[in-house]
Design a protein around this motif. Structure first.
Motif, short mmCIF file in Angstrom:
data_model
loop_
_atom_site.label_atom_id
_atom_site.label_comp_id
_atom_site.label_asym_id
_atom_site.label_seq_id
_atom_site.Cartn_x
_atom_site.Cartn_y
_atom_site.Cartn_z
N UNK A 252 0.87 -1.17 0.00
CA UNK A 252 0.00 0.00 0.00
C UNK A 252 0.91 1.22 0.00
N UNK A 253 0.83 2.03 -1.04
CA UNK A 253 1.62 3.25 -1.11
C UNK A 253 0.81 4.35 -0.42
N UNK A 254 1.15 4.62 0.83
CA UNK A 254 0.30 5.50 1.65
C UNK A 254 1.10 6.48 2.50
N UNK A 255 2.42 6.53 2.32
CA UNK A 255 3.25 7.49 3.06
C UNK A 255 4.06 8.32 2.06
N UNK A 256 4.44 9.53 2.44
CA UNK A 256 5.26 10.34 1.52
C UNK A 256 6.57 9.67 1.14
N UNK A 257 7.24 9.03 2.11
CA UNK A 257 8.48 8.34 1.78
C UNK A 257 8.24 7.11 0.90
N UNK A 258 7.13 6.42 1.17
CA UNK A 258 6.79 5.27 0.34
C UNK A 258 6.59 5.66 -1.11
N UNK A 259 5.93 6.81 -1.34
CA UNK A 259 5.73 7.29 -2.70
C UNK A 259 7.06 7.70 -3.34
N UNK A 260 7.90 8.41 -2.56
CA UNK A 260 9.20 8.85 -3.06
C UNK A 260 10.06 7.65 -3.48
N UNK B 129 -6.33 7.25 1.78
CA UNK B 129 -6.75 7.71 3.10
C UNK B 129 -5.59 8.18 3.95
N UNK B 130 -4.57 7.34 4.12
CA UNK B 130 -3.44 7.72 4.96
C UNK B 130 -2.56 8.78 4.30
N UNK B 131 -2.37 8.71 2.97
CA UNK B 131 -1.53 9.72 2.33
C UNK B 131 -2.14 11.11 2.49
N UNK B 132 -3.45 11.21 2.32
CA UNK B 132 -4.10 12.51 2.48
C UNK B 132 -4.10 12.96 3.93
N UNK B 133 -4.03 12.00 4.86
CA UNK B 133 -3.88 12.35 6.28
C UNK B 133 -2.52 13.03 6.50
N UNK B 134 -1.47 12.45 5.89
CA UNK B 134 -0.15 13.08 6.02
C UNK B 134 -0.14 14.47 5.37
N UNK C 143 -8.70 16.68 -4.87
CA UNK C 143 -7.59 17.44 -5.43
C UNK C 143 -6.33 16.59 -5.53
N UNK C 144 -5.96 15.92 -4.45
CA UNK C 144 -4.70 15.18 -4.40
C UNK C 144 -4.78 13.76 -4.96
N UNK C 145 -5.96 13.13 -4.87
CA UNK C 145 -6.06 11.73 -5.30
C UNK C 145 -5.67 11.54 -6.77
N UNK C 146 -6.11 12.39 -7.71
CA UNK C 146 -5.68 12.19 -9.10
C UNK C 146 -4.16 12.20 -9.27
#
Length: 633
Positions: free
Chosen positions: A167-175, A195-200, A207-210
């Motif tokens: 699950x890619x759900x953290x800023x570092x995970x995405x990076x 859900x968690x990424x937008x929480x961070x 806006x951010x999901x796309x």
């Protein structure tokens, strides 16, 4: 240019084509050894695995079911999830399963291991689990830590059976996502953890999901991994919110998404599947492209320009369509009252025409037992969405009935559920499909289960037809050997004939009524000399007077035709031992034509008939002059 350089240039377009193909969106999700349809991934309630509830039918229509030890597991319910997971092969037979385990930072150690080790251990014991979902992974090191724990339990699991999703759900995970996918080929899918990424990020979903979707999609395209979208948070069936979320994901390039409620499953499956009208449109233009690479403007048509990218996209679209049609695991059909009332009447026609086939009272208990079995097998044949691609029914095996529970019979059937568990290509290019079928009552309890084997036409763009048996099935099923004519003859040589008589097969009008009632539209049933459907064929065997029937193997060796004389013979099989204390013997029933050619054989267990007097004997040719023809595969 020298020869070496010229050869390099000639090979360049081919290499480029392969590189481009590897970056195409994956329409199927891999495990270690197979590829799977994975449009909908349904999170289960913590208690869902303990028994079949009112949403069981909708749940079974999801492509993948998710057991959750993390956010979806309330405090104190980990043992409930583990218990349900252990029962999943009963509650959700042959379904593909994923398990989301606890994140690393919440792992707690104890004397014999840790929380995550416990979750992994119970997950890997359940053979239907094909993927472990890893949450909150910031780097490849986090994934490696999970992999080390999996290999500690079973070093072969990731290479011979399953795979990972993250699950890619953290800023570092995405990076670090590109590095994670490049370093760990065990990862087969990436879930958009909105859900968690937008929480961070403290951002808004719309806006951010796309943007998050695009980043994850592109990483997955680079590494041949399936992207899986975030779930709709509202049930949203009536208001359209779920449909809107899935459609938005589809338009963004996704063909797979998480589902939080069983009522959303069909919506997700439909949106993430090719549109029938578009499939028809693609079929009109694909063959000129495949054969001649025909593109550009169509002269005087007024239609838009069509180039190689458009045609390749259409080709991919048709492949996805055929993969879904061929590989979708579970199909469920409702049983109508009309079917329940008419099928037994039609199945009784052979007995009625042939003066009972060994029974004297058409309504006696023993005849009713055989009719119950015939009706159940008949219902099992209705759950075949590709019946018009059927070439032959090879037979049934391990037919098990639960009719003695609460006085249930075929009249209580409400649903038929069929799960594909294996596909094997034949030398002629067709496909042998093995399916597990259950006939269910209104509470989704199993009344009858059996295995069924069919030969189907291979779909034109199905490129996964020879994948063998699914990894989770038993060794007995994997090692199944067809009952050949030679084996039947060998059993006969070791058996005692107890009954033999001539019969006449059902007329064409009965055949037509039966096919119309059960919607059997396979071409072999509608030619000038149609093949009698499998259960009507079976109804000609003389099994009405046997008690405690248990069918081990039903094999069709050649087609039966309407209004033709045949001979049916029943034997006690001498080399099959009686089960201790139950009074059951193994029997063999064989149906032949006038030339002694075997059309079908039934190996079953039952209590012996009251009379074992041989009523007649079939004259048989010497073995060296006999010629048996079996079904050509």
């Amino acid at each position: 240019l020298d020869t070496k350089s010229n050869n390099s240039l000639q090979s360049f377009p081919s290499s480029l084509s392969k590189m481009a193909a590897r970056q195409m969106l994956q329409s199927l999700m891999s495990s270690a050894r197979m590829k799977h349809v994975a449009r909908s991934h349904l999170f289960l309630h913590p208690k869902a695995g303990l028994g079949r509830n009112k949403y069981w039918k909708e749940t079974m229509q999801s492509d993948v079911l998710i057991f959750d030890f993390q956010d979806g597991c309330p405090p104190g319910m980990r043992s409930t999830v583990a218990e349900g997971l252990g029962l999943a092969h009963i509650t959700y037979p042959n379904m593909k399963l994923s398990v989301r385990v606890t994140e690393l930072e919440r792992d707690e150690t104890h004397e014999s291991g840790s929380t995550i080790l416990d979750e992994l251990s119970v997950s890997m014991k359940q053979k239907q689990v094909y993927w472990i979902i890893l949450p909150m992974c910031d780097s490849g090191d986090d994934v490696k830590e999970y992999i080390n724990m999996i290999n500690h339990i079973d070093p072969s699991w990731l290479t011979q059976h399953g795979g990972l999703q993250i699950i890619c759900e953290t800023p570092l995970g995405l990076k670090n996502l590109q590095d994670i996918l490049g370093s760990h080929k065990e990862v087969k899918g990436v879930i958009v953890g909105g859900g968690d990424y937008l929480r961070f990020a403290q951002g808004e979903n719309n806006v951010l999901l796309p943007q998050l979707r695009w980043d994850i999609l592109n990483a997955c395209l680079c590494h041949g991994v399936v992207p899986i979208d975030s779930p709709p948070l509202a049930v949203g069936v009536e208001c359209g919110l779920a449909e809107s979320q899935f459609q938005s994901a589809h338009d963004s390039g996704f063909r797979s998404g998480l589902v939080l409620h069983p009522s959303q499953t069909n919506i997700a499956n439909n949106i993430f599947s090719p549109c029938p009208d578009k499939v028809e449109e693609c079929m009109e233009s694909i063959h000129p492209w495949l054969e001649k690479r025909q593109t550009a403007y169509k002269l005087n048509s007024g239609e838009d320009f069509v180039g190689p990218p458009h045609m390749k996209q259409k080709h991919w679209y048709l492949k996805q369509h055929d993969n879904i049609r061929a590989k979708t695991t579970t199909h469920i059909e409702n049983v109508s009252d009309l079917t329940l009332s008419r099928v037994p009447v039609l199945l009784s026609m052979a007995k009625k025409m042939n003066d009972g086939l060994g029974g004297h009272n058409h309504k006696d208990a023993n005849a009713s037992e055989f009719l119950n079995t015939l009706a159940m097998i008949s219902l099992s044949t209705t759950c075949h969405p590709r019946h018009n691609d059927l070439i032959a029914n090879l037979g049934f095996s391990n037919v098990k009935l639960s009719l003695n529970v609460d006085g249930k019979s075929y009249r209580d059937a409400k649903y038929v559920s069929s799960q594909t568990i294996g596909r094997r290509q034949t030398s002629s290019g067709n496909v042998i499909v093995t399916a597990k079928v259950q006939v269910l009552d209104e509470a989704h309890k199993t009344l009858c289960e059996l295995e069924r084997r069919l030969i189907e036409r291979q779909l034109e763009f199905d490129d996964n037809a020879d994948e063998g048996m699914y990894c989770h099935v038993s060794e007995d099923l994997k090692n199944y050997q067809r009952m050949s004519v030679e084996r039947v003859e060998s059993l006969i040589d070791q058996s005692t004939l107890i009954e033999s008589k001539s019969i006449t097969s059902i007329p064409k009008d009965t055949h037509s009524q039966y096919c119309s009632l059960l919607h059997l539209d396979a071409p072999l049933h509608h030619i000038e000399e149609p093949t009698v459907p499998s259960t009507l064929h079976l109804s000609h065997h003389a099994l009405d007077d046997f008690e405690d029937l248990s069918f081990k193997n039903i094999t069709y060796h050649a087609p039966m035709k309407s209004s033709v004389e045949y001979v049916v013979s029943t034997y006690v099989v001498s080399n099959e031992k009686e089960e201790e204390g139950d009074g059951l013997n193994s029997h063999l029933s064989v149906l032949r034509d006038g030339g002694d050619k075997i059309l079908s054989s039934v190996l079953f267990q039952a209590k012996a008939k009251a009379s074992s007097v041989v009523t007649s004997h079939i004259s048989r040719r010497a073995k060296n002059s006999m010629r048996y023809e079996s079904l050509v595969l």
